[in-house]
Design an enzyme around this catalytic site. Structure first.
Site, PDB file in Angstrom:
ATOM      1  N   TYR A   1       4.586  -7.382   5.928  1.00 59.51           N
ATOM      2  CA  TYR A   1       3.619  -8.468   5.874  1.00 59.51           C
ATOM      3  C   TYR A   1       4.239  -9.793   6.296  1.00 59.51           C
ATOM      4  O   TYR A   1       3.524 -10.783   6.451  1.00 59.51           O
ATOM      5  CB  TYR A   1       3.033  -8.562   4.460  1.00 59.51           C
ATOM      6  CG  TYR A   1       2.313  -7.291   4.066  1.00 59.51           C
ATOM      7  CD1 TYR A   1       0.993  -7.076   4.442  1.00 59.51           C
ATOM      8  CD2 TYR A   1       2.969  -6.280   3.352  1.00 59.51           C
ATOM      9  CE1 TYR A   1       0.335  -5.898   4.108  1.00 59.51           C
ATOM     10  CE2 TYR A   1       2.321  -5.104   3.018  1.00 59.51           C
ATOM     11  CZ  TYR A   1       1.007  -4.911   3.410  1.00 59.51           C
ATOM     12  OH  TYR A   1       0.369  -3.738   3.091  1.00 59.51           O
TER      13      TYR A   1
ATOM     14  N   LYS B   1       6.939   9.494   1.482  1.00 60.77           N
ATOM     15  CA  LYS B   1       6.144   8.477   0.788  1.00 60.77           C
ATOM     16  C   LYS B   1       6.181   8.778  -0.707  1.00 60.77           C
ATOM     17  O   LYS B   1       5.695   9.813  -1.163  1.00 60.77           O
ATOM     18  CB  LYS B   1       4.711   8.474   1.297  1.00 60.77           C
ATOM     19  CG  LYS B   1       3.830   7.416   0.633  1.00 60.77           C
ATOM     20  CD  LYS B   1       2.431   7.429   1.232  1.00 60.77           C
ATOM     21  CE  LYS B   1       1.534   6.390   0.578  1.00 60.77           C
ATOM     22  NZ  LYS B   1       0.171   6.407   1.164  1.00 60.77           N
TER      23      LYS B   1
ATOM     24  N   CYS C   1      -6.753  10.370  -1.963  1.00 63.60           N
ATOM     25  CA  CYS C   1      -6.435  10.475  -0.538  1.00 63.60           C
ATOM     26  C   CYS C   1      -6.998  11.723   0.130  1.00 63.60           C
ATOM     27  O   CYS C   1      -6.456  12.185   1.150  1.00 63.60           O
ATOM     28  CB  CYS C   1      -4.921  10.428  -0.348  1.00 63.60           C
ATOM     29  SG  CYS C   1      -4.180   8.871  -0.867  1.00 63.60           S
TER      30      CYS C   1
ATOM     31  N   ARG D   1      -3.423  -1.950  -3.236  1.00 68.93           N
ATOM     32  CA  ARG D   1      -4.630  -1.311  -3.764  1.00 68.93           C
ATOM     33  C   ARG D   1      -5.711  -2.336  -4.070  1.00 68.93           C
ATOM     34  O   ARG D   1      -6.902  -2.050  -3.944  1.00 68.93           O
ATOM     35  CB  ARG D   1      -4.283  -0.459  -4.977  1.00 68.93           C
ATOM     36  CG  ARG D   1      -3.441   0.753  -4.570  1.00 68.93           C
ATOM     37  CD  ARG D   1      -2.973   1.594  -5.721  1.00 68.93           C
ATOM     38  NE  ARG D   1      -2.156   2.710  -5.220  1.00 68.93           N
ATOM     39  CZ  ARG D   1      -1.508   3.562  -5.983  1.00 68.93           C
ATOM     40  NH1 ARG D   1      -1.568   3.444  -7.310  1.00 68.93           N
ATOM     41  NH2 ARG D   1      -0.776   4.525  -5.450  1.00 68.93           N
TER      42      ARG D   1
ATOM     43  N   ARG E   1      -1.475   9.470  -8.072  1.00 69.82           N
ATOM     44  CA  ARG E   1      -1.253  10.231  -6.839  1.00 69.82           C
ATOM     45  C   ARG E   1       0.042  11.027  -6.876  1.00 69.82           C
ATOM     46  O   ARG E   1       0.561  11.447  -5.843  1.00 69.82           O
ATOM     47  CB  ARG E   1      -1.268   9.277  -5.643  1.00 69.82           C
ATOM     48  CG  ARG E   1      -2.638   8.650  -5.440  1.00 69.82           C
ATOM     49  CD  ARG E   1      -2.651   7.601  -4.364  1.00 69.82           C
ATOM     50  NE  ARG E   1      -4.019   7.092  -4.195  1.00 69.82           N
ATOM     51  CZ  ARG E   1      -4.321   5.870  -3.798  1.00 69.82           C
ATOM     52  NH1 ARG E   1      -3.365   5.007  -3.520  1.00 69.82           N
ATOM     53  NH2 ARG E   1      -5.581   5.491  -3.678  1.00 69.82           N
TER      54      ARG E   1
ATOM     55  N   LYS F   1       8.557   5.120   2.897  1.00 69.22           N
ATOM     56  CA  LYS F   1       7.754   4.134   2.176  1.00 69.22           C
ATOM     57  C   LYS F   1       7.894   4.393   0.679  1.00 69.22           C
ATOM     58  O   LYS F   1       7.743   5.549   0.262  1.00 69.22           O
ATOM     59  CB  LYS F   1       6.283   4.265   2.601  1.00 69.22           C
ATOM     60  CG  LYS F   1       5.326   3.292   1.920  1.00 69.22           C
ATOM     61  CD  LYS F   1       3.900   3.542   2.371  1.00 69.22           C
ATOM     62  CE  LYS F   1       2.950   2.560   1.686  1.00 69.22           C
ATOM     63  NZ  LYS F   1       1.542   2.804   2.058  1.00 69.22           N
TER      64      LYS F   1
ATOM     65  N   CYS G   1      -5.800   8.144   6.579  1.00 68.11           N
ATOM     66  CA  CYS G   1      -5.871   8.558   5.182  1.00 68.11           C
ATOM     67  C   CYS G   1      -7.314   8.394   4.734  1.00 68.11           C
ATOM     68  O   CYS G   1      -8.142   7.845   5.455  1.00 68.11           O
ATOM     69  CB  CYS G   1      -4.921   7.730   4.316  1.00 68.11           C
ATOM     70  SG  CYS G   1      -4.645   8.424   2.655  1.00 68.11           S
TER      71      CYS G   1
END
Length: 324
Positions: free
Chosen positions: A315, A197, A132, A207, A219, A250, A122
């Site tokens: 994560y 997404k 993007c 971000r 976006r 996502k 990206c």
């Protein structure tokens, strides 16, 4: 009690019985750990991410050491996001041969060649405006951006990436990247498409971590409307038709219905991204004593597998062993 009355508790009575009949499980090999590598940091330094407790930006050598520990833990792999020293209007450091991600790929593969390295394809981390792709006025120009994505994917493959994962949501990106990889001599590199997404509010901590907040607007003109379901099928089908090897949804938890929908429709390997906001909510509630972090983290990962995901970008990956 009527004869033959169902007694579900018979199979819940002991841990051994529960383990025997458990329908789904999560293994370390199912998980992909996102990492942020920061060219502004000293090579051995790490910098904590305020909105994502337990997550860090890494200098190059610190990242390689961390990747080696992750490989020893049996985690399935990593996905890399880069923060360059310099940004410009087209995000040229995203496809620079000696860019921060390209150098990091090569260094990780030299140290732990068995570790799967996936890369985010990206422009947002590399552009001065945070969008993007390449701009025309304040609009992201789709076809001009495809050329940037092609260059980025090929540069990652040359550096040694195992998988490239376009997350930009430009129309036609999978076909463009597949064509570029094949032409450059990388027909063996698979494309994991961020096929579905959504323009989500759950990306906020990312971000901050990636320094990729748009300088203006949002976006929504290229990421999907959270209200839409049928659109997800169209997007996934388009990417399959263009040659995607794997698909991804996502964010994760708010879109389990979409994960299930794609699982039922497509035979392709299916991934889900448990995004920064999902991680941060669990961490924050646990720090306040409102939730049991280990229990809720594992429950959330099981939900993705139950919905039909084969793999999970999360994560929590590096801490998975301590959660069990």
């Amino acid at each position: 009690m009527p004869q033959g009355f169902h007694r579900g508790r018979r199979l819940r009575r002991t841990p051994a019985l529960r383990d025997l009949v458990r329908e789904h499980s999560v293994d370390a090999g199912d998980l992909i750990q996102p990492y942020f590598v920061d060219e502004l940091l000293d090579s051995h330094a790490v910098s904590p991410i305020g909105s994502m407790p337990g997550q860090f930006r890494y200098g190059e050598k610190a990242l390689v050491d961390e990747a080696a520990r992750l490989a020893d833990a049996g985690v399935g792999g990593v996905i890399l996001f880069g923060i360059p020293k310099e940004k410009d209007a087209i995000g040229s450091q995203g496809f620079a041969a000696e860019g921060i991600v390209q150098r990091s790929i090569a260094a990780i593969k030299a140290r732990v060649p068995q570790l799967l390295v996936m890369t985010d394809v990206c422009c947002c981390e590399y552009t001065s405006h945070g969008h993007c792709g390449q701009l025309c006025g304040e609009d992201v120009e789709n076809d001009a951006t495809l050329r940037l994505l092609q260059q980025t994917a090929v540069s990652h493959a040359r550096a040694g990436a195992d998988i490239v994962a376009p997350s930009d949501m430009m129309d036609g990106r999978v076909a463009a990247i597949r064509q570029a990889l094949d032409a450059a001599g990388f027909p063996q590199i698979p494309v994991l498409s961020y096929a579905v997404k959504y323009a989500s509010g759950f990306y906020g901590p990312f971000r901050e971590a990636a320094d990729s907040t748009p300088a203006f607007g949002d976006r929504a003109s290229y990421q999907m409307d959270p209200a839409n379901v049928r659109e997800a099928l169209r997007e996934a089908q388009a990417d399959v038709d263009e040659g995607a090897d794997m698909l991804m949804v996502k964010p994760g938890m708010p879109y389990l219905d979409i994960v299930r929908l794609l699982r039922d429709r497509f035979p392709h390997p299916l991934f889900v991204y448990q995004v920064s906001g999902e991680y941060a909510m669990i961490k924050a509630a646990a720090q306040l004593g409102w939730l049991d972090e280990k229990r809720v983290a594992l429950e959330s990962l099981l939900a993705f597998k139950r919905a039909g995901a084969d793999g999970i970008l999360t994560y929590f990956a590096k801490d998975f062993a301590s959660l069990k």
